[in-house]
Write a protein that holds these residues in place. Structure first.
Motif, PDB file in Angstrom:
ATOM      1  N   PRO A  31       0.808  -1.226   0.000  1.00  0.00           N
ATOM      2  CA  PRO A  31       0.000   0.000   0.000  1.00  0.00           C
ATOM      3  C   PRO A  31       0.839   1.274   0.000  1.00  0.00           C
ATOM      4  CG  PRO A  31      -0.877  -1.586   1.572  1.00  0.00           C
ATOM      5  CD  PRO A  31       0.437  -2.120   1.115  1.00  0.00           C
ATOM      6  N   ALA A  32       1.985   1.271   0.710  1.00  0.00           N
ATOM      7  CA  ALA A  32       2.841   2.457   0.739  1.00  0.00           C
ATOM      8  C   ALA A  32       3.475   2.715  -0.624  1.00  0.00           C
ATOM      9  CB  ALA A  32       3.912   2.304   1.809  1.00  0.00           C
ATOM     10  N   LEU A  33       3.969   1.647  -1.267  1.00  0.00           N
ATOM     11  CA  LEU A  33       4.555   1.812  -2.593  1.00  0.00           C
ATOM     12  C   LEU A  33       3.513   2.275  -3.604  1.00  0.00           C
ATOM     13  CD1 LEU A  33       6.839  -1.341  -2.651  1.00  0.00           C
ATOM     14  CD2 LEU A  33       7.628   1.027  -2.816  1.00  0.00           C
ATOM     15  N   ALA A  34       2.304   1.728  -3.500  1.00  0.00           N
ATOM     16  CA  ALA A  34       1.241   2.166  -4.406  1.00  0.00           C
ATOM     17  C   ALA A  34       0.910   3.627  -4.179  1.00  0.00           C
ATOM     18  CB  ALA A  34       0.000   1.296  -4.193  1.00  0.00           C
ATOM     19  N   GLY A  35       0.923   4.056  -2.922  1.00  0.00           N
ATOM     20  CA  GLY A  35       0.650   5.456  -2.619  1.00  0.00           C
ATOM     21  C   GLY A  35       1.699   6.384  -3.171  1.00  0.00           C
ATOM     22  N   LEU A  36       2.969   5.981  -3.061  1.00  0.00           N
ATOM     23  CA  LEU A  36       4.048   6.826  -3.576  1.00  0.00           C
ATOM     24  C   LEU A  36       3.970   6.922  -5.096  1.00  0.00           C
ATOM     25  CD1 LEU A  36       6.527   8.487  -2.907  1.00  0.00           C
ATOM     26  CD2 LEU A  36       7.886   6.385  -2.923  1.00  0.00           C
ATOM     27  N   ARG A  37       3.659   5.816  -5.737  1.00  0.00           N
ATOM     28  CA  ARG A  37       3.534   5.850  -7.200  1.00  0.00           C
ATOM     29  C   ARG A  37       2.321   6.687  -7.617  1.00  0.00           C
ATOM     30  NH1 ARG A  37       6.073   3.135 -11.201  1.00  0.00           N
ATOM     31  NH2 ARG A  37       7.131   1.706  -9.782  1.00  0.00           N
ATOM     32  N   LEU A  38       1.235   6.614  -6.828  1.00  0.00           N
ATOM     33  CA  LEU A  38       0.041   7.407  -7.125  1.00  0.00           C
ATOM     34  C   LEU A  38       0.374   8.897  -7.137  1.00  0.00           C
ATOM     35  CD1 LEU A  38      -3.151   7.722  -7.321  1.00  0.00           C
ATOM     36  CD2 LEU A  38      -3.099   7.861  -4.815  1.00  0.00           C
ATOM     37  N   LEU A  94       2.112   6.501   4.288  1.00  0.00           N
ATOM     38  CA  LEU A  94       2.779   5.843   5.411  1.00  0.00           C
ATOM     39  C   LEU A  94       3.200   6.881   6.452  1.00  0.00           C
ATOM     40  CD1 LEU A  94       3.990   3.492   6.909  1.00  0.00           C
ATOM     41  CD2 LEU A  94       5.992   3.590   5.397  1.00  0.00           C
ATOM     42  N   LEU A  95       2.608   6.772   7.640  1.00  0.00           N
ATOM     43  CA  LEU A  95       3.004   7.557   8.798  1.00  0.00           C
ATOM     44  C   LEU A  95       3.398   6.595   9.913  1.00  0.00           C
ATOM     45  CD1 LEU A  95       0.140  10.231   8.802  1.00  0.00           C
ATOM     46  CD2 LEU A  95       2.452  10.488   7.882  1.00  0.00           C
ATOM     47  N   GLY A  96       4.045   7.118  10.941  1.00  0.00           N
ATOM     48  CA  GLY A  96       4.561   6.241  11.991  1.00  0.00           C
ATOM     49  C   GLY A  96       3.696   6.097  13.212  1.00  0.00           C
ATOM     50  N   TRP A  97       3.214   7.210  13.743  1.00  0.00           N
ATOM     51  CA  TRP A  97       2.509   7.188  15.021  1.00  0.00           C
ATOM     52  C   TRP A  97       1.015   6.940  14.815  1.00  0.00           C
ATOM     53  CZ3 TRP A  97       4.382   7.333  19.953  1.00  0.00           C
ATOM     54  CH2 TRP A  97       5.729   7.669  20.109  1.00  0.00           C
ATOM     55  N   THR A  98       0.417   6.232  15.740  1.00  0.00           N
ATOM     56  CA  THR A  98      -1.017   5.983  15.731  1.00  0.00           C
ATOM     57  C   THR A  98      -1.495   5.768  17.156  1.00  0.00           C
ATOM     58  OG1 THR A  98      -2.754   4.472  15.010  1.00  0.00           O
ATOM     59  CG2 THR A  98      -0.574   3.531  15.346  1.00  0.00           C
ATOM     60  N   THR A  99      -2.759   6.060  17.405  1.00  0.00           N
ATOM     61  CA  THR A  99      -3.345   5.788  18.717  1.00  0.00           C
ATOM     62  C   THR A  99      -4.106   4.466  18.710  1.00  0.00           C
ATOM     63  OG1 THR A  99      -5.191   7.200  18.049  1.00  0.00           O
ATOM     64  CG2 THR A  99      -3.504   8.178  19.463  1.00  0.00           C
ATOM     65  N   ASP A 100      -4.005   3.736  17.623  1.00  0.00           N
ATOM     66  CA  ASP A 100      -4.653   2.426  17.531  1.00  0.00           C
ATOM     67  C   ASP A 100      -3.744   1.537  16.690  1.00  0.00           C
ATOM     68  OD1 ASP A 100      -6.553   0.571  18.039  1.00  0.00           O
ATOM     69  OD2 ASP A 100      -7.994   1.263  16.548  1.00  0.00           O
ATOM     70  N   GLY A 101      -4.215   0.351  16.307  1.00  0.00           N
ATOM     71  CA  GLY A 101      -3.368  -0.549  15.535  1.00  0.00           C
ATOM     72  C   GLY A 101      -2.933   0.050  14.214  1.00  0.00           C
ATOM     73  N   HIS A 102      -1.684  -0.198  13.838  1.00  0.00           N
ATOM     74  CA  HIS A 102      -1.129   0.343  12.602  1.00  0.00           C
ATOM     75  C   HIS A 102      -1.234  -0.698  11.499  1.00  0.00           C
ATOM     76  CE1 HIS A 102       1.581   2.281   9.780  1.00  0.00           C
ATOM     77  NE2 HIS A 102       1.715   3.316  10.606  1.00  0.00           N
ATOM     78  N   TRP A 103      -1.645  -0.263  10.314  1.00  0.00           N
ATOM     79  CA  TRP A 103      -1.824  -1.211   9.207  1.00  0.00           C
ATOM     80  C   TRP A 103      -0.527  -1.907   8.816  1.00  0.00           C
ATOM     81  CZ3 TRP A 103       1.016   0.054   4.901  1.00  0.00           C
ATOM     82  CH2 TRP A 103       1.386   1.391   4.741  1.00  0.00           C
ATOM     83  N   LEU A 104       0.617  -1.252   9.028  1.00  0.00           N
ATOM     84  CA  LEU A 104       1.878  -1.890   8.673  1.00  0.00           C
ATOM     85  C   LEU A 104       2.191  -3.048   9.619  1.00  0.00           C
ATOM     86  CD1 LEU A 104       4.113  -1.341   6.523  1.00  0.00           C
ATOM     87  CD2 LEU A 104       5.431  -0.271   8.354  1.00  0.00           C
ATOM     88  N   ALA A 105       1.632  -3.006  10.831  1.00  0.00           N
ATOM     89  CA  ALA A 105       1.892  -4.051  11.815  1.00  0.00           C
ATOM     90  C   ALA A 105       0.869  -5.172  11.762  1.00  0.00           C
ATOM     91  CB  ALA A 105       1.917  -3.453  13.219  1.00  0.00           C
ATOM     92  N   SER A 106      -0.129  -5.062  10.891  1.00  0.00           N
ATOM     93  CA  SER A 106      -1.154  -6.094  10.807  1.00  0.00           C
ATOM     94  C   SER A 106      -0.594  -7.362  10.177  1.00  0.00           C
ATOM     95  CB  SER A 106      -2.343  -5.592   9.980  1.00  0.00           C
ATOM     96  OG  SER A 106      -2.923  -4.453  10.581  1.00  0.00           O
TER      97      SER A 106
END
Length: 785
Positions: free
Chosen positions: A735-742, A763-775
């Motif tokens: 998803p991050a690579l697709a976003g950068l290409r978009l 792609l951002l780092g901080w979240t107050t809930d589960g992060h999609w990169l960590a799923s």
């Protein structure tokens, strides 16, 4: 030293100090290592002093002057978390060198008496001798104060010297203001070569290395017990008769029993001499079975059916695994093991290295590693018994290379400086020299360099209300010679550019650590380039405020990046930031009070962007959440807007790292992939996710400085790179690579930072809930929740 926004704390309650005291007390009571317990006992005393000072009103935690009665310039003793203990670092009992000087001067062993003596003709002559020779050390800045006074007197500035004495006088009985005489090499005022460790440091590390018990046990097994086991096996094979190869088919004769007894006698001697390997003692191991059966047989006792079965199984197993003793396959194996066992141990080779290092100056680095790392020579073989031609193993070579003395760029290139944090340890030496070069007089230049190095060891205080740490210009003895300092701006700018390029080129996927930012900040102020450098703020002590330099840095980023891929990717309106900076500058100019201490508009902008970005990081709830993570999201937005110093270094300082921005972008992505791989099955992945997002932000910055055609070639290279990693890395980063290409192709994210139904993401780092990169890439369930 930290600048104005580096240390911001919500509270200075004693709870943290009590927790640290409890931890130190537990370690002092329970740790198995004596030296660790001793250090913990020292921490216990210091934390007790902190709590007593807070309770008794001696300490004002959060202030630039935390100790009652001591001015800001006095170096405080500071423990973890920025808490002052109440004891000045230049205080405490007399040091041994002070006692020796008191005896040499013929004065009482008292600091005030030593101070007074240095104001006499005899004392001044001694100080002048120290200045001339350069044979002194300054371990805390105060130890350079009287040398500065003596320099002022010698150069016809008695009034300035008297003013300095008047400011130091009230503390003359408490603080040590004399330098430490040194018998080593004179202090150097100019050097291009740096080293992470001295020869003496390296020697101490080598001395602390002990033989590896497991390796030495294996060496003993190969050299002693396996050959002996072959002899015992061959002895039992003499009793074999018939095609089935079973032992004791032939009754042992008297000669066989005598040879067996001799083998047992030799075993007892070997076991007494060679104690590292214990496997031969086990009655369940093959050699133990053979030896035990031999003892019974030699003693005239008949083996029962169970022991006979064990013996026959052990013999058959040994022959099946390695062949008959003396057979070609068996001999080849034992020859190879004999060669391996004969290799010198790491410990023996370390002794060779120690002999070589003993011939070098101990208080400096190693300019030429070649003779130190060379193979063992013939004379060394005769002296140590280590065979000639033996090479130092890589582990020892790496340890010795840590003392290499070379230009800092060489140290980074060779891996001696492996990280931006390690680079930050060395930079103060360069900054000290550059800062001191602006003084024309050689003795003063050497003194100010030594003073700067000592000052950079001063630990940061916990500060409230955006106060800044004490700066070197505030020290009375530095102020006293300020007029003797030349411009030095060109040299500071050159070093700033060189170090900036080195840090960005050497560690492109890492944000500049705060210690390095502070050193670069000193050079930036000296250079006059108008290059504000901002620190990374800690989320757990953030006070919802930013210093004015953050908005200035964001404005500089806008000058470089307005209309760029970076601005579009992160959804920034740099034109609006320019207007905000103009409005706040006008407001500050109209206020009668001095310089504004915060930028409320910048803080508000970061908070608004953090709220809008919540769903982009994967949060399904409101942006409030845990307060540390909520703070982290605001701080991350500040880093995005300012590029965390990259734009300032490029646009104001003028760095242009080779071989170019495309290479840096690709190397950043290697870091992103490496960090993302660590997320897999990680029970606490969020610190790693944060670091990956920081490396990604650096990637986007570097990519933004490439021409459009090159940007697309880099994106293709990123696709090739991610394919080299495990499939879960590809799935996570898709998803991050697709976003950068978009964004590169002219598209845009939605308000939530996604597109294409969530298959494309910012792609951002901080979240107050589960992060999609960590799923979990197979189920979508978050890890570490």
């Amino acid at each position: 030293m930290d600048d104005d926004a580096d240390q911001q704390h919500l509270t200075a309650a004693p709870g943290y100090a009590r927790g640290q005291l409890a931890k130190a007390f537990t370690t002092a009571l329970t740790h198995e290592d004596t030296e660790t317990r001793r250090r913990a006992e020292g921490r216990v005393e210091r934390w007790r002093a902190v709590l007593a000072g807070m309770a008794g009103g001696l300490l004002t935690v959060g202030s630039r002057t935390p100790v009652a009665g001591l001015p800001a310039w006095v170096t405080p003793e500071v423990v973890r978390g920025g808490f002052a203990t109440g004891t000045p670092s230049a205080g405490g009992p007399l040091q041994p060198y002070e006692t020796r000087l008191a005896e040499q001067f013929g004065v009482p062993a008292d600091r005030r008496a030593l101070f007074a003596h240095c104001l006499t003709d005899t004392g001044l002559a001694w100080l002048w001798g120290q200045l001339n020779s350069g044979r002194y050390e300054v371990t805390v800045p105060e130890e350079g104060a009287l040398l500065t006074m003596a320099w002022l007197v010698r150069h016809g500035e008695p009034a300035a010297a008297l003013d300095l004495v008047a400011e130091l006088g009230p503390f003359a009985g408490r603080l040590r203001f004399l330098p430490r005489p040194s018998t080593g090499r004179p202090a150097q005022d100019v050097t291009d070569a740096l080293h992470r460790r001295t020869v003496d440091d390296t020697v101490n590390r080598l001395v602390r290395r002990r033989p590896n018990p497991a390796v030495e046990a294996q060496r003993e097994a190969l050299a002693v017990w396996q050959p002996f086991g072959d002899e015992v096996l061959a002895h039992w094979l003499e009793t074999v008769s018939g095609a089935d190869g079973r032992v004791l088919e032939l009754a042992p004769d008297e000669a066989w029993l005598e040879r067996g007894a001799a083998l047992l006698d030799r075993y007892r001697l070997l076991a007494e001499e060679h104690t590292r390997c214990t496997k031969h003692r086990s009655p369940k191991e093959n050699l133990g079975i053979l030896r035990g059966a031999l003892e019974e047989t030699v003693a005239g006792r008949e083996l029962d059916a169970r022991r006979l079965g064990l013996l026959r199984h052990a013999v058959a197993s040994m022959v099946r695994r390695r062949g008959l003793p003396g057979s070609p396959a068996h001999s080849e194996l034992r020859d190879a093991q004999r060669v391996q066992a004969a290799l010198p141990s790491h410990h023996a080779l370390a002794q060779v290295a120690l002999r070589r290092l003993a011939l070098l100056p101990q208080e400096s680095g190693i300019a030429d590693l070649t003779p130190v790392l060379a193979p063992v020579s013939g004379p060394e073989e005769r002296e140590t018994g280590v065979p000639a031609g033996a090479q130092l193993p890589p582990a020892l070579a790496r340890l010795i290379e840590g003392a290499l003395s070379a230009p800092v760029a060489t140290l980074v290139e060779r891996g001696v400086v492996p990280s931006a944090e390690a680079l930050a340890e060395l930079v103060p030496q360069l900054v000290a020299v550059t800062t001191a070069r602006s003084y024309e007089d050689k003795a003063l230049r050497t003194l100010m360099a030594a003073n700067y190095r000592a000052f950079r060891n001063r630990r940061s205080l916990l500060l409230l209300n955006l106060e800044h740490q004490v700066r070197i210009e505030e020290l009375p003895w530095v102020r006293a010679v300020a007029a003797r300092r030349g411009d030095g701006s060109a040299e500071a700018a050159l070093l700033l550019r060189q170090l900036g390029e080195l840090a960005v080129r050497g560690f492109p996927g890492t944000i500049l650590p705060n210690p390095l930012v502070r050193e670069l900040g000193v050079l930036a102020r000296r250079s006059g380039l108008g290059a504000p450098l901002v620190e990374e703020l800690a989320a757990d002590i953030f006070m919802d405020a930013f210093g004015p330099k953050f908005l200035v840095a964001a404005g500089i980023a806008g000058e470089l990046l307005e209309g760029s891929l970076y601005e579009r990717y992160y959804g920034i309106d740099y034109a609006a930031i320019r207007e905000l900076a103009s409005a706040e500058a006008s407001g500050a100019a109209n206020r009668a009070a001095g310089r504004a201490r915060t930028s409320p508009g910048f803080a508000r902008l970061c908070a608004e962007r953090a709220a809008a970005a919540s769903s982009a990081a994967g949060s399904s709830e409101s942006p409030s959440g845990p307060w540390v993570a909520a703070n982290g999201k605001v701080i991350e937005q500040a880093q995005i807007l300012t590029t965390h110093n990259l734009a300032t270094l490029v646009h104001r300082v003028g760095i242009a790292p080779e071989p170019g921005w495309a290479d840096l972008a690709r190397r950043c992505f290697v870091t992103v992939c490496r960090l993302t791989a660590r997320v897999h099955r990680n029970p606490w992945p969020y610190p790693t996710v944060k670091d990956a997002a920081y490396a990604w932000r650096q990637l986007v910055f570097h990519l933004s400085l490439c021409p459009p055609g090159e940007q697309r070639r880099v994106l293709d290279a990123l696709d090739e790179e991610v394919a080299r990693h495990p499939i879960h890395v590809l799935i996570r980063l898709g998803p991050a690579l697709a976003g950068l290409r978009l964004i590169t192709d002219g598209g845009s994210f939605g308000a939530d930072g996604t597109a294409d139904g969530g298959r494309t993401r910012r792609l951002l780092g901080w979240t107050t809930d589960g992060h999609w990169l960590a799923s979990d890439p197979t189920t979508g369930a978050p890890h570490g929740s």
